[in-house]
Design a protein around this motif. Structure first.
Motif, PDB file in Angstrom:
ATOM      1  N   UNK A   1      12.071  -7.878  22.811  1.00 59.34           N
ATOM      2  CA  UNK A   1      12.398  -6.559  22.282  1.00 59.34           C
ATOM      3  C   UNK A   1      11.156  -5.685  22.167  1.00 59.34           C
ATOM      4  N   UNK A   2      10.038  -6.265  21.807  1.00 57.27           N
ATOM      5  CA  UNK A   2       8.780  -5.517  21.697  1.00 57.27           C
ATOM      6  C   UNK A   2       8.504  -4.726  22.965  1.00 57.27           C
ATOM      7  N   UNK A   3       8.650  -5.373  24.119  1.00 52.80           N
ATOM      8  CA  UNK A   3       8.321  -4.711  25.388  1.00 52.80           C
ATOM      9  C   UNK A   3       9.406  -3.722  25.785  1.00 52.80           C
ATOM     10  N   UNK A   4      10.639  -3.985  25.397  1.00 51.95           N
ATOM     11  CA  UNK A   4      11.696  -2.995  25.632  1.00 51.95           C
ATOM     12  C   UNK A   4      11.359  -1.720  24.868  1.00 51.95           C
ATOM     13  N   UNK A   5      11.006  -1.876  23.601  1.00 46.43           N
ATOM     14  CA  UNK A   5      10.695  -0.715  22.770  1.00 46.43           C
ATOM     15  C   UNK A   5       9.490   0.045  23.305  1.00 46.43           C
ATOM     16  N   UNK A   6       8.413  -0.664  23.575  1.00 41.95           N
ATOM     17  CA  UNK A   6       7.170  -0.011  23.988  1.00 41.95           C
ATOM     18  C   UNK A   6       7.210   0.486  25.433  1.00 41.95           C
ATOM     19  N   UNK A   7       7.586  -0.403  26.353  1.00 41.84           N
ATOM     20  CA  UNK A   7       7.460  -0.083  27.778  1.00 41.84           C
ATOM     21  C   UNK A   7       8.670   0.643  28.354  1.00 41.84           C
ATOM     22  N   UNK A   8       9.850   0.299  27.907  1.00 45.73           N
ATOM     23  CA  UNK A   8      11.055   0.919  28.453  1.00 45.73           C
ATOM     24  C   UNK A   8      11.440   2.190  27.705  1.00 45.73           C
TER      25      UNK A   8
ATOM     26  N   UNK B   1       3.732  -2.637  17.259  1.00 42.96           N
ATOM     27  CA  UNK B   1       2.481  -3.087  17.878  1.00 42.96           C
ATOM     28  C   UNK B   1       2.563  -4.530  18.357  1.00 42.96           C
ATOM     29  N   UNK B   2       1.837  -4.810  19.418  1.00 42.97           N
ATOM     30  CA  UNK B   2       1.633  -6.189  19.862  1.00 42.97           C
ATOM     31  C   UNK B   2       0.442  -6.727  19.094  1.00 42.97           C
ATOM     32  N   UNK B   3       0.644  -7.868  18.454  1.00 41.62           N
ATOM     33  CA  UNK B   3      -0.462  -8.492  17.731  1.00 41.62           C
ATOM     34  C   UNK B   3      -0.812  -9.831  18.342  1.00 41.62           C
ATOM     35  N   UNK B   4       0.053 -10.815  18.124  1.00 47.02           N
ATOM     36  CA  UNK B   4      -0.242 -12.179  18.570  1.00 47.02           C
ATOM     37  C   UNK B   4       0.699 -12.690  19.647  1.00 47.02           C
TER      38      UNK B   4
ATOM     39  N   UNK C   1       1.808 -12.822  13.183  1.00 45.76           N
ATOM     40  CA  UNK C   1       0.997 -11.798  12.518  1.00 45.76           C
ATOM     41  C   UNK C   1       1.808 -10.672  11.902  1.00 45.76           C
ATOM     42  N   UNK C   2       3.010 -10.417  12.409  1.00 42.46           N
ATOM     43  CA  UNK C   2       3.885  -9.390  11.834  1.00 42.46           C
ATOM     44  C   UNK C   2       3.659  -7.977  12.328  1.00 42.46           C
ATOM     45  N   UNK C   3       2.702  -7.745  13.216  1.00 41.51           N
ATOM     46  CA  UNK C   3       2.439  -6.382  13.696  1.00 41.51           C
ATOM     47  C   UNK C   3       3.636  -5.785  14.422  1.00 41.51           C
ATOM     48  N   UNK C   4       4.481  -6.637  14.974  1.00 43.95           N
ATOM     49  CA  UNK C   4       5.618  -6.173  15.775  1.00 43.95           C
ATOM     50  C   UNK C   4       6.924  -6.102  14.979  1.00 43.95           C
ATOM     51  N   UNK C   5       6.856  -6.150  13.659  1.00 39.44           N
ATOM     52  CA  UNK C   5       8.060  -6.189  12.831  1.00 39.44           C
ATOM     53  C   UNK C   5       8.886  -4.921  12.950  1.00 39.44           C
ATOM     54  N   UNK C   6      10.176  -5.127  13.196  1.00 34.45           N
ATOM     55  CA  UNK C   6      11.179  -4.059  13.209  1.00 34.45           C
ATOM     56  C   UNK C   6      12.364  -4.569  12.404  1.00 34.45           C
TER      57      UNK C   6
END
Length: 152
Positions: free
Chosen positions: A20-27, A34-37, A42-47
């Protein structure tokens, strides 16, 4: 595939196993997450998915069943969420990289536990790492947001 993100429905053409991280950011071009680990540590990508905090780096697009909310959808520039207001009031952010994940985790905590104890806050926020070590300010901001949300 259809995803609803921050109240807007999107038709996207991605593999079911795309994080989902890459769908949100790239698509979709949503850069607050954010991408963290990459391993949900790390929780940087929490939604939020239907108000529940999840790590988007380890959530596959095909597994999303509900509305996704990112930091951009938590509040608006005109009407910030109580957690966002508290973050500003307590000057929590230093480098700021982890803050969207921290704020999303805190908002999810407060929807589950409106008046959290220090132990509740520490437990809920323990999966969100802050390189700058602003944990005492984070706890204070969560308490301030809790108070504000109870006034509403």
């Amino acid at each position: 595939m259809k995803l609803t993100v921050n109240g807007t429905s999107h038709d996207i053409d991605v593999e079911d196993d795309m994080p989902l991280l890459w769908v949100l950011r790239d698509e979709l071009g949503i850069k607050g997450v954010k991408y963290g680990c990459g391993v949900a540590q790390c929780g940087a990508c929490t939604v939020h998915i239907d108000g529940v905090a999840v790590r988007s780096c380890q959530t596959f697009a095909g597994d999303v069943d509900g509305e996704v909310t990112t930091i951009e959808g938590l509040g608006t520039p005109e009407t910030l969420h109580a957690v966002q207001e508290a973050w500003i009031a307590h000057q929590v952010a230093q480098c700021g990289y982890c803050q969207s994940g921290q704020i999303m985790q805190a908002a999810s905590l407060l929807s589950d536990i409106p008046n959290p104890s220090d132990a509740d806050i520490d437990e809920a926020m323990s999966g969100n790492l802050c390189r700058c070590g602003t944990y005492t300010r984070i706890r204070a901001a969560v308490k301030t947001a809790a108070t504000k949300l109870q006034e509403v």
